[in-house]
Write a protein that holds these residues in place. Structure first.
Motif, PDB file in Angstrom:
ATOM      1  N   SER A 129      -7.177  -0.284   7.058  1.00 20.79           N
ATOM      2  CA  SER A 129      -8.483   0.166   6.572  1.00 20.79           C
ATOM      3  C   SER A 129      -8.937   1.412   7.307  1.00 20.79           C
ATOM      4  N   ILE A 130      -9.799   2.170   6.654  1.00 21.50           N
ATOM      5  CA  ILE A 130     -10.308   3.405   7.231  1.00 21.50           C
ATOM      6  C   ILE A 130     -11.753   3.596   6.798  1.00 21.50           C
ATOM      7  N   GLU A 131     -12.592   4.024   7.752  1.00 27.10           N
ATOM      8  CA  GLU A 131     -13.982   4.333   7.452  1.00 27.10           C
ATOM      9  C   GLU A 131     -14.068   5.768   6.930  1.00 27.10           C
ATOM     10  N   ILE A 132     -14.868   5.954   5.871  1.00 34.22           N
ATOM     11  CA  ILE A 132     -14.913   7.253   5.208  1.00 34.22           C
ATOM     12  C   ILE A 132     -16.359   7.724   5.050  1.00 34.22           C
ATOM     13  N   ASP A 133     -16.604   8.940   5.471  1.00 27.24           N
ATOM     14  CA  ASP A 133     -17.840   9.631   5.129  1.00 27.24           C
ATOM     15  C   ASP A 133     -17.615  10.236   3.749  1.00 27.24           C
ATOM     16  N   PRO A 134     -18.365   9.811   2.721  1.00 28.66           N
ATOM     17  CA  PRO A 134     -18.103  10.310   1.362  1.00 28.66           C
ATOM     18  C   PRO A 134     -18.146  11.825   1.234  1.00 28.66           C
ATOM     19  N   ARG A 135     -18.799  12.488   2.174  1.00 24.35           N
ATOM     20  CA  ARG A 135     -18.904  13.948   2.104  1.00 24.35           C
ATOM     21  C   ARG A 135     -17.612  14.649   2.530  1.00 24.35           C
ATOM     22  N   THR A 136     -16.630  13.881   3.020  1.00 19.43           N
ATOM     23  CA  THR A 136     -15.421  14.492   3.584  1.00 19.43           C
ATOM     24  C   THR A 136     -14.173  14.286   2.743  1.00 19.43           C
ATOM     25  N   VAL A 137     -14.288  13.589   1.604  1.00 17.96           N
ATOM     26  CA  VAL A 137     -13.094  13.293   0.814  1.00 17.96           C
ATOM     27  C   VAL A 137     -13.329  13.573  -0.659  1.00 17.96           C
ATOM     28  N   ASP A 138     -12.215  13.676  -1.388  1.00 15.07           N
ATOM     29  CA  ASP A 138     -12.242  13.752  -2.844  1.00 15.07           C
ATOM     30  C   ASP A 138     -11.109  12.873  -3.365  1.00 15.07           C
ATOM     31  N   GLY A 139     -10.871  12.913  -4.655  1.00 15.33           N
ATOM     32  CA  GLY A 139      -9.836  12.081  -5.240  1.00 15.33           C
ATOM     33  C   GLY A 139      -8.446  12.372  -4.688  1.00 15.33           C
ATOM     34  N   ILE A 140      -8.167  13.634  -4.403  1.00 13.05           N
ATOM     35  CA  ILE A 140      -6.852  14.012  -3.876  1.00 13.05           C
ATOM     36  C   ILE A 140      -6.647  13.389  -2.491  1.00 13.05           C
ATOM     37  N   ARG A 141      -7.681  13.436  -1.661  1.00  9.90           N
ATOM     38  CA  ARG A 141      -7.566  12.854  -0.324  1.00  9.90           C
ATOM     39  C   ARG A 141      -7.433  11.332  -0.398  1.00  9.90           C
ATOM     40  N   LEU A 142      -8.133  10.706  -1.318  1.00 16.40           N
ATOM     41  CA  LEU A 142      -8.014   9.255  -1.467  1.00 16.40           C
ATOM     42  C   LEU A 142      -6.584   8.873  -1.837  1.00 16.40           C
ATOM     43  N   GLN A 143      -5.958   9.648  -2.703  1.00 14.43           N
ATOM     44  CA  GLN A 143      -4.569   9.379  -3.055  1.00 14.43           C
ATOM     45  C   GLN A 143      -3.668   9.553  -1.836  1.00 14.43           C
ATOM     46  N   ALA A 144      -3.935  10.568  -1.017  1.00 14.44           N
ATOM     47  CA  ALA A 144      -3.141  10.781   0.187  1.00 14.44           C
ATOM     48  C   ALA A 144      -3.286   9.608   1.152  1.00 14.44           C
ATOM     49  N   LEU A 145      -4.497   9.053   1.271  1.00  9.63           N
ATOM     50  CA  LEU A 145      -4.706   7.901   2.142  1.00  9.63           C
ATOM     51  C   LEU A 145      -3.932   6.688   1.639  1.00  9.63           C
ATOM     52  N   ALA A 146      -3.963   6.490   0.331  1.00 11.62           N
ATOM     53  CA  ALA A 146      -3.200   5.375  -0.246  1.00 11.62           C
ATOM     54  C   ALA A 146      -1.712   5.556   0.006  1.00 11.62           C
ATOM     55  N   ASP A 147      -1.212   6.782  -0.104  1.00 10.02           N
ATOM     56  CA  ASP A 147       0.211   7.052   0.128  1.00 10.02           C
ATOM     57  C   ASP A 147       0.604   6.771   1.580  1.00 10.02           C
ATOM     58  N   LEU A 148      -0.352   6.888   2.507  1.00  9.18           N
ATOM     59  CA  LEU A 148      -0.084   6.617   3.917  1.00  9.18           C
ATOM     60  C   LEU A 148      -0.085   5.120   4.235  1.00  9.18           C
ATOM     61  N   GLY A 149      -0.446   4.293   3.268  1.00  9.34           N
ATOM     62  CA  GLY A 149      -0.436   2.852   3.485  1.00  9.34           C
ATOM     63  C   GLY A 149      -1.800   2.224   3.638  1.00  9.34           C
ATOM     64  N   PHE A 150      -2.871   3.024   3.592  1.00 10.32           N
ATOM     65  CA  PHE A 150      -4.208   2.437   3.654  1.00 10.32           C
ATOM     66  C   PHE A 150      -4.487   1.695   2.349  1.00 10.32           C
ATOM     67  N   ASN A 151      -4.934   0.442   2.477  1.00  8.75           N
ATOM     68  CA  ASN A 151      -5.237  -0.346   1.275  1.00  8.75           C
ATOM     69  C   ASN A 151      -6.685  -0.805   1.227  1.00  8.75           C
ATOM     70  N   ALA A 190     -11.187   5.621  -5.975  1.00  7.84           N
ATOM     71  CA  ALA A 190     -10.500   4.711  -5.060  1.00  7.84           C
ATOM     72  C   ALA A 190      -9.880   3.548  -5.823  1.00  7.84           C
ATOM     73  N   ARG A 191     -10.593   3.056  -6.814  1.00  6.40           N
ATOM     74  CA  ARG A 191     -10.034   1.978  -7.640  1.00  6.40           C
ATOM     75  C   ARG A 191      -8.835   2.477  -8.431  1.00  6.40           C
ATOM     76  N   SER A 192      -8.915   3.694  -8.918  1.00 11.10           N
ATOM     77  CA  SER A 192      -7.841   4.205  -9.778  1.00 11.10           C
ATOM     78  C   SER A 192      -6.544   4.429  -9.004  1.00 11.10           C
ATOM     79  N   VAL A 193      -6.632   4.700  -7.696  1.00 10.24           N
ATOM     80  CA  VAL A 193      -5.408   4.917  -6.915  1.00 10.24           C
ATOM     81  C   VAL A 193      -4.901   3.622  -6.300  1.00 10.24           C
ATOM     82  N   GLY A 194      -5.616   2.515  -6.518  1.00  7.44           N
ATOM     83  CA  GLY A 194      -5.064   1.213  -6.187  1.00  7.44           C
ATOM     84  C   GLY A 194      -5.484   0.589  -4.882  1.00  7.44           C
ATOM     85  N   PHE A 195      -6.605   1.009  -4.275  1.00  8.33           N
ATOM     86  CA  PHE A 195      -7.064   0.349  -3.056  1.00  8.33           C
ATOM     87  C   PHE A 195      -7.412  -1.099  -3.352  1.00  8.33           C
ATOM     88  N   GLU A 196      -6.963  -1.997  -2.484  1.00  5.29           N
ATOM     89  CA  GLU A 196      -7.161  -3.428  -2.701  1.00  5.29           C
ATOM     90  C   GLU A 196      -8.598  -3.860  -2.460  1.00  5.29           C
TER      91      GLU A 196
END
Length: 533
Positions: A219-241, A274-280
């Motif tokens: 898991s990772i804490e996110i400030d919504p002002r620092t991410v977009d859809g591309i970054r969320l996909q990158a986080l999912a690719d790193l194994g964050f669920n 976040a839902r679309s990229v598959g976060f549990e």
């Protein structure tokens, strides 16, 4: 080990007043809201229909029934109770609390605890949990009490990673490599201050020294002002669920008062992505008691979050301690809501979220019925640690990074709080632990009692007696006498089997737990804690 350069520190209404002056909670109406077969709530009126109790009467492990707290029109909080319990007290993410840590517990004592884990059965029978503290933020939020460094110099992230690498290597030198890990959590500060490449470097660093289990909670804490859809996909690719979005409040005036402007539309879009990229699991953090909040304005935020439908909701009370946390001095005290309004906000949130199908997990958490936290609640195996409620009791926690807190065996430890001291220890080849505590048998027994109250809302005498080989009524005679007063006030119920927190008492559960805090009862010094209400 090569010496690294030091890092310098850089620059709807819920309560209504009756004629008797009591604050009264609303009744959950049965009416217009729509719930589908899965308990999902749809439409703007979802708070108007109560969801039937989900497995509330099913026995958990050991045959115990889950305890749920339900609000009704008959639940009242009197002005006298508000006055009596408008006081400071611990949140009990640990017992003893972190203010009891001592300097005599430092790196040598921590290394001994690590070695005992390595050589004992825990190494193979219990996986580890890892917490990594990333202290950097680009912008200051006035309410924040976290250990952070405000900077726009993102190159500092790379230097910090070099020190984290040293700390991880020092742990591996004692524990050995390949210790199983079932949970990884990145907190801060703002973990997404680090670039995608730096986060990839961090996760690779952890995987080289630890065996992160397949299906582990990452898991990772996110400030919504620092991410977009591309970054969320990158986080999912790193194994964050699992992700946690810091929302706090959607009201523009409240956001302005705490210096954190983030439109609701931005958060809604990110949750959908976040839902679309598959976060549990998706968590949303809220805070009540912030400046310019009212029960009416916060009810609107609660309604928006109910529509957002995250898997988990963390609802924290704002702790105003400007004498300890300098950023809070920018908050205007006159704009802070009073105790009655804060209880009103908590009460309306309890009623609204439960009406939309959420399980009230504990003091500050809600979860959808199928979420692992809700399942753990039903089965009586919920735990509370330095990150809040957890599904894994008895899980040793390794804290990495400046100010990080950990738990290994019967010890607590904390790293140096300043970047300069943290780096100096690592430059000299030492783990940066500067304070901690070795728990006594009395500490451990009291911790079991306090965590039972905070997690399950009850203490079963037989369970404590069996686990700690003591007679509860004899060992805790003064505490039971004190609880008689709370029983007279309607906050707890005591019988031959144990102690249960009432629906009214759940508003003051921290005060109930404080009865068993030997250190607090001995010195009565509470100024360092946040207020209960």
């Amino acid at each position: 080990m090569a010496r690294q350069p030091a890092l310098a520190a850089g620059p709807g209404e819920v309560f209504f007043a009756g004629v008797d002056g009591h604050a009264q909670l609303p009744q959950l109406a049965v009416g217009a809201g729509d719930l589908d077969a899965n308990g999902m709530c749809h439409g703007s009126n979802c708070g108007e229909r109560a969801l039937p109790r989900h497995d509330a009467d099913q026995a958990g492990e050991g045959g115990r029934s889950a305890k749920y707290f339900r609000m009704s029109a008959t639940t009242t909080i009197s002005p006298e109770l508000l006055r009596r319990f408008d006081m400071a007290g611990p949140r009990y993410t640990s017992y003893p609390t972190a203010d009891r840590f001592v300097d005599a517990f430092a790196a040598p004592q921590y290394e001994q605890a690590l070695a005992q884990r390595r050589d004992g059965p825990a190494a193979s029978s219990r996986p580890l949990s890892l917490y990594v503290h990333v202290p950097f933020c680009e912008s200051l939020c006035y309410y924040c009490a976290c250990n952070k460094i405000i900077t726009r110099h993102h190159e500092r992230g790379q230097a910090y990673l070099r020190y984290l690498q040293l700390e991880v290597e020092l742990h591996a030198a004692v524990l050995g490599t390949g210790q199983a890990v079932s949970q990884v959590h990145l907190g801060g500060g703002t973990p997404t201050f680090l670039s995608d490449a730096e986060l990839a470097q961090l996760m690779a660093m952890l995987r080289r020294s630890f065996a992160i289990a397949p299906g582990a909670e990452c898991s990772i804490e996110i400030d919504p002002r620092t991410v977009d859809g591309i970054r969320l996909q990158a986080l999912a690719d790193l194994g964050f669920n699992r992700v946690s979005f810091g929302v706090q409040d959607f009201d523009p005036q409240v956001q302005k008062a705490v210096h954190r402007i983030q439109p609701a539309e931005q958060v809604f879009a990110l949750v959908a992505q976040a839902r679309s990229v598959g976060f549990e699991s998706i968590n949303v953090d809220l805070i009540y008691g912030l400046p310019r909040q009212t029960p009416e304005s916060f009810a609107h935020t609660v309604a928006q979050v109910s529509q957002l439908r995250p898997d988990r909701i963390a609802l924290y009370a704002y702790a105003h301690l400007p004498e300890r946390f300098k950023p809070q001095r920018r908050i205007v005290p006159a704009e802070l809501p009073g105790a009655a309004d804060k209880v009103s906000m908590l009460g309306q949130a309890l009623a609204a979220f439960q009406a939309c199908g959420y399980v009230y997990v504990g003091m500050d958490h809600f979860a959808l019925p199928g979420d692992p936290l809700a399942v753990a609640k039903r089965q009586g195996r919920l735990h509370r640690n330095f990150q809040g409620y957890s599904t894994q009791p008895d899980c040793d926690l390794i804290g990495l990074g400046v100010s990080a807190i950990g738990r290994v065996g019967s010890t607590y430890s904390q790293n140096a709080k300043t970047m300069e001291e943290y780096c100096n220890h690592l430059d000299q080849g030492r783990l940066p632990v500067v304070r901690g505590l070795s728990l006594t048998r009395d500490d451990l027994a009291r911790r079991a009692v306090i965590m039972a109250l905070m997690c399950q809302g009850e203490v079963v005498f037989e369970a404590i007696e069996t686990a700690w080989l003591l007679d509860f009524r004899s060992a805790f005679a003064p505490e039971l006498e004190h609880l008689q007063q709370l029983q007279e006030q309607g906050l707890v119920s005591i019988d031959a089997a144990g102690v249960q927190v009432t629906d009214e008492g759940w508003f003051f559960v921290r005060a109930v737990a404080m009865v068993f805090d030997r250190y607090l009862q001995a010195d009565r010094s509470r100024a360092r804690f946040s207020r209960i209400l």
